[in-house]
Design a protein around this motif. Structure first.
Motif, PDB file in Angstrom:
ATOM      1  N   VAL A   1      33.802  42.667  39.676  1.00 52.42           N
ATOM      2  CA  VAL A   1      33.091  42.914  40.939  1.00 52.42           C
ATOM      3  C   VAL A   1      34.091  43.203  42.053  1.00 52.42           C
ATOM      4  N   TYR A   2      35.140  42.403  42.135  1.00 51.36           N
ATOM      5  CA  TYR A   2      36.175  42.614  43.150  1.00 51.36           C
ATOM      6  C   TYR A   2      37.073  43.804  42.793  1.00 51.36           C
ATOM      7  N   ASP A   3      37.339  43.957  41.517  1.00 49.64           N
ATOM      8  CA  ASP A   3      38.277  44.985  41.086  1.00 49.64           C
ATOM      9  C   ASP A   3      37.764  46.394  41.403  1.00 49.64           C
ATOM     10  N   LYS A   4      36.460  46.582  41.339  1.00 47.46           N
ATOM     11  CA  LYS A   4      35.889  47.902  41.626  1.00 47.46           C
ATOM     12  C   LYS A   4      36.158  48.338  43.063  1.00 47.46           C
TER      13      LYS A   4
ATOM     14  N   PHE B   1      32.455  34.832  48.737  1.00 51.08           N
ATOM     15  CA  PHE B   1      32.469  35.070  47.299  1.00 51.08           C
ATOM     16  C   PHE B   1      31.430  36.136  46.997  1.00 51.08           C
ATOM     17  N   ALA B   2      31.493  36.685  45.794  1.00 51.20           N
ATOM     18  CA  ALA B   2      30.678  37.858  45.472  1.00 51.20           C
ATOM     19  C   ALA B   2      29.188  37.680  45.797  1.00 51.20           C
ATOM     20  N   PRO B   3      28.562  36.532  45.535  1.00 53.92           N
ATOM     21  CA  PRO B   3      27.124  36.429  45.789  1.00 53.92           C
ATOM     22  C   PRO B   3      26.713  36.585  47.256  1.00 53.92           C
ATOM     23  N   THR B   4      27.631  36.353  48.202  1.00 53.06           N
ATOM     24  CA  THR B   4      27.251  36.483  49.607  1.00 53.06           C
ATOM     25  C   THR B   4      27.688  37.815  50.218  1.00 53.06           C
ATOM     26  N   SER B   5      28.150  38.741  49.396  1.00 58.87           N
ATOM     27  CA  SER B   5      28.500  40.073  49.880  1.00 58.87           C
ATOM     28  C   SER B   5      27.783  41.124  49.046  1.00 58.87           C
ATOM     29  N   SER B   6      27.173  42.077  49.714  1.00 56.86           N
ATOM     30  CA  SER B   6      26.564  43.210  49.028  1.00 56.86           C
ATOM     31  C   SER B   6      27.660  44.151  48.531  1.00 56.86           C
ATOM     32  N   GLU B   7      27.284  45.058  47.674  1.00 55.84           N
ATOM     33  CA  GLU B   7      28.251  46.055  47.216  1.00 55.84           C
ATOM     34  C   GLU B   7      28.763  46.885  48.388  1.00 55.84           C
ATOM     35  N   ALA B   8      27.883  47.146  49.352  1.00 58.75           N
ATOM     36  CA  ALA B   8      28.304  47.925  50.523  1.00 58.75           C
ATOM     37  C   ALA B   8      29.355  47.165  51.324  1.00 58.75           C
ATOM     38  N   GLN B   9      29.190  45.857  51.467  1.00 60.98           N
ATOM     39  CA  GLN B   9      30.183  45.087  52.208  1.00 60.98           C
ATOM     40  C   GLN B   9      31.506  45.015  51.457  1.00 60.98           C
ATOM     41  N   LEU B  10      31.460  44.797  50.148  1.00 61.32           N
ATOM     42  CA  LEU B  10      32.696  44.768  49.370  1.00 61.32           C
ATOM     43  C   LEU B  10      33.405  46.117  49.438  1.00 61.32           C
ATOM     44  N   ALA B  11      32.637  47.188  49.435  1.00 57.26           N
ATOM     45  CA  ALA B  11      33.249  48.515  49.554  1.00 57.26           C
ATOM     46  C   ALA B  11      33.928  48.684  50.908  1.00 57.26           C
ATOM     47  N   ALA B  12      33.290  48.189  51.970  1.00 57.25           N
ATOM     48  CA  ALA B  12      33.879  48.290  53.313  1.00 57.25           C
ATOM     49  C   ALA B  12      35.161  47.481  53.407  1.00 57.25           C
TER      50      ALA B  12
ATOM     51  N   GLU C   1      48.187  41.357  35.080  1.00 59.84           N
ATOM     52  CA  GLU C   1      48.590  42.746  35.315  1.00 59.84           C
ATOM     53  C   GLU C   1      48.615  43.083  36.804  1.00 59.84           C
ATOM     54  N   ALA C   2      47.648  42.536  37.544  1.00 66.15           N
ATOM     55  CA  ALA C   2      47.501  42.869  38.958  1.00 66.15           C
ATOM     56  C   ALA C   2      48.458  42.109  39.860  1.00 66.15           C
ATOM     57  N   ASP C   3      49.193  41.126  39.313  1.00 71.19           N
ATOM     58  CA  ASP C   3      50.119  40.311  40.106  1.00 71.19           C
ATOM     59  C   ASP C   3      49.369  39.484  41.147  1.00 71.19           C
ATOM     60  N   ALA C   4      48.126  39.132  40.818  1.00 69.70           N
ATOM     61  CA  ALA C   4      47.292  38.325  41.713  1.00 69.70           C
ATOM     62  C   ALA C   4      47.547  36.834  41.471  1.00 69.70           C
ATOM     63  N   THR C   5      46.931  35.998  42.294  1.00 73.60           N
ATOM     64  CA  THR C   5      47.191  34.552  42.270  1.00 73.60           C
ATOM     65  C   THR C   5      45.893  33.774  42.138  1.00 73.60           C
TER      66      THR C   5
ATOM     67  N   LEU D   1      37.151  31.764  32.977  1.00 72.40           N
ATOM     68  CA  LEU D   1      37.548  33.164  32.906  1.00 72.40           C
ATOM     69  C   LEU D   1      37.568  33.656  31.460  1.00 72.40           C
ATOM     70  N   SER D   2      37.235  34.932  31.303  1.00 71.28           N
ATOM     71  CA  SER D   2      37.339  35.550  29.984  1.00 71.28           C
ATOM     72  C   SER D   2      38.789  35.950  29.712  1.00 71.28           C
ATOM     73  N   SER D   3      39.095  36.248  28.462  1.00 74.01           N
ATOM     74  CA  SER D   3      40.449  36.673  28.129  1.00 74.01           C
ATOM     75  C   SER D   3      40.813  37.963  28.857  1.00 74.01           C
ATOM     76  N   GLU D   4      39.820  38.844  29.041  1.00 74.03           N
ATOM     77  CA  GLU D   4      40.071  40.093  29.755  1.00 74.03           C
ATOM     78  C   GLU D   4      40.393  39.828  31.222  1.00 74.03           C
ATOM     79  N   GLU D   5      39.720  38.853  31.808  1.00 72.99           N
ATOM     80  CA  GLU D   5      39.985  38.522  33.209  1.00 72.99           C
ATOM     81  C   GLU D   5      41.364  37.904  33.381  1.00 72.99           C
ATOM     82  N   TRP D   6      41.757  37.031  32.468  1.00 72.36           N
ATOM     83  CA  TRP D   6      43.105  36.467  32.523  1.00 72.36           C
ATOM     84  C   TRP D   6      44.148  37.577  32.456  1.00 72.36           C
ATOM     85  N   GLN D   7      43.945  38.495  31.529  1.00 74.10           N
ATOM     86  CA  GLN D   7      44.899  39.586  31.361  1.00 74.10           C
ATOM     87  C   GLN D   7      44.969  40.447  32.615  1.00 74.10           C
TER      88      GLN D   7
END
Length: 438
Positions: free
Chosen positions: A253-256, A202-213, A282-286, A272-278
């Motif tokens: 965080v993941y979307d970037k 989950f996001a707290p255990t990954s740095s931005e560099a790892q998420l980018a990789a 849109e992304a067809d995610a699960t 989740l916020s309303s923006e996150e639900w939307q």
């Protein structure tokens, strides 16, 4: 060629906004299911199937039900031995139970042993496909894929990636996370029935560099899955905000890093916020709805109504080991309780959909699993609802499927699963206490 006689229930097509689950389900009393090798050939009334396939070997389960194999969309196989550990909430649960347990998986022999026990529990509970987090170790992931391959079982799994906020001996780094994941993708993705999932814990255990990789990998391998966690716990969300101050929210965080897309499966998604639900719609995610875990850790109540309103795919999941059972039947039972607390109870037909065809559609796998359609893989279970005196009292001999399924979800357990068939093989038989992989 084999002909199975039993009552049959499944969804042959995806449910749509213009129809209801009750309209979409097909229920055949005294039905026939015909398989040839690894594939389903036909379903229909028993007598019509007998007439069309007179030479098929008959397997008579007249008082039972044949259902598609169940799909568990989020669970952790290294946590098999830490299930039912006392209390805590999410972050302390990880520190006190999850991380110490996962350290043992540096030992390949231990990983192989637990992989076997884990898959046996799935089979025993009628689960024929799992979306599985391994540990940070390559050998742990290899052990699971190897064990599943022995019985031609459909498993979606990935090596967990963590480069911060976890014990030093469970950390990788951006480079090794990308490299090790790529090696595993090349070895296992679409090899047999295996699929790979890029798996930042989950996001707290990954740095931005790892998420980018990992995002680079997701861009390179467009048909692999992505699995992680999202907005499970209020303290977790606050932590994410402090770690990623430039992000507009947890999902962002993941979307970037190109990780919010079709075949991305996010565990929990409670706050989740309303923006996150939307954005998820849109992304067809699960979203993987894990009610036993959410109740056990006190995380919150999943909002299925808002998911529906935003066209977000939802699939049920056990989340073992914070989840309290390998049984998808019990998982719907707790989903029903969660939905009752939200004053919008999930009816049993929808609950059945969320662990069969609905999950398969969400994961883009409904041409293979989740239903009993011709030319799909012969993954199915034989369920005996009236397996003891209480169930005989509660479920009448000619009960309709919705009543049978609901009673099993509230009162039932693995004792209802008589046989589990995978790729046309009986891989679990309760009567003989037989596992194909034993």
């Amino acid at each position: 060629m084999q002909l199975f006689r039993a009552n049959i229930a499944h969804f042959p097509t995806p449910s749509t906004a213009s129809s209801t689950f009750a309209e979409d389900i097909v229920v055949i009393h005294d039905g026939g299911l015909v398989i040839d090798g690894k594939k389903i050939i036909a379903t229909g009334s028993f007598y019509s199937m007998r007439e069309q396939y007179p030479n098929a070997v008959l397997r008579d389960h007249k008082d039972s039900w044949i259902l598609p194999g169940l799909i568990d969309s989020h669970l952790h196989y290294p946590q098999t031995e830490s299930i039912a550990s006392y209390g805590e909430q999410l972050l302390s649960w990880l520190e006190n139970y999850t991380f110490p347990t996962e350290k043992q998986f540096a030992n390949v022999e231990h990983a192989q042993k637990i992989a076997k026990v884990f898959l046996q529990q799935l089979l025993k509970n009628g689960t024929t496909t799992g979306f599985v987090f391994s540990s940070v170790h390559q050998g742990c992931c290899n052990a699971l894929f190897s064990a599943a391959s022995e019985i031609d079982m459909a498993i979606v799994a990935g090596k967990v990636c963590m480069d911060r906020n976890c014990p030093a001996d469970l950390q990788d780094c951006p480079e090794t996370a990308q490299k090790d994941s790529a090696v595993l993708i090349e070895k296992w993705h679409n090899t047999g029935r295996n699929r790979y999932a890029i798996t930042p814990r989950f996001a707290p255990t990954s740095s931005e560099a790892q998420l980018a990789a990992l995002g680079e990998l997701a861009t390179q391998y467009k048909d692999v899955f992505v699995q992680t966690h999202l907005s499970e716990n209020v303290d977790e969300i606050a932590w994410v905000k402090s770690l990623f101050p430039k992000a507009s929210g947890y999902l962002d965080v993941y979307d970037k890093y190109n990780l919010v897309r079709p075949r991305a499966v996010f565990g929990h998604g409670i706050h989740l916020s309303s923006e996150e639900w939307q954005r998820l719609g849109e992304a067809d995610a699960t979203l993987a709805f894990c009610p036993t875990s959410n109740l056990f850790l006190g995380s919150g109540l999943f909002d299925l109504q808002t998911a529906r309103a935003n066209n977000v795919h939802v699939a049920l999941a056990t989340d073992v080991g914070a989840g309290t059972s390998f049984s998808m039947l019990k998982t719907y039972g707790d989903a029903y309780k969660v939905s009752q607390l939200r004053h919008a109870p999930i009816d049993p037909i929808e609950g059945f959909y969320l662990m069969t065809q609905g999950a398969a559609v969400a994961h883009k796998l409904d041409d293979e699993i989740g239903n009993l359609n011709p030319n799909t893989v012969a993954d199915f279970i034989i369920v005996t609802p009236r397996y003891d005196e209480l169930m005989e009292l509660r479920i009448k001999p000619n009960a309709e499927f919705d009543d049978v399924f609901f009673a099993l979800s509230i009162l039932g357990d693995d004792r209802a699963i008589a046989e589990t068939w995978i790729s046309g093989q009986c891989c679990y038989n309760k009567k003989e206490t037989h596992y194909a992989m034993a």
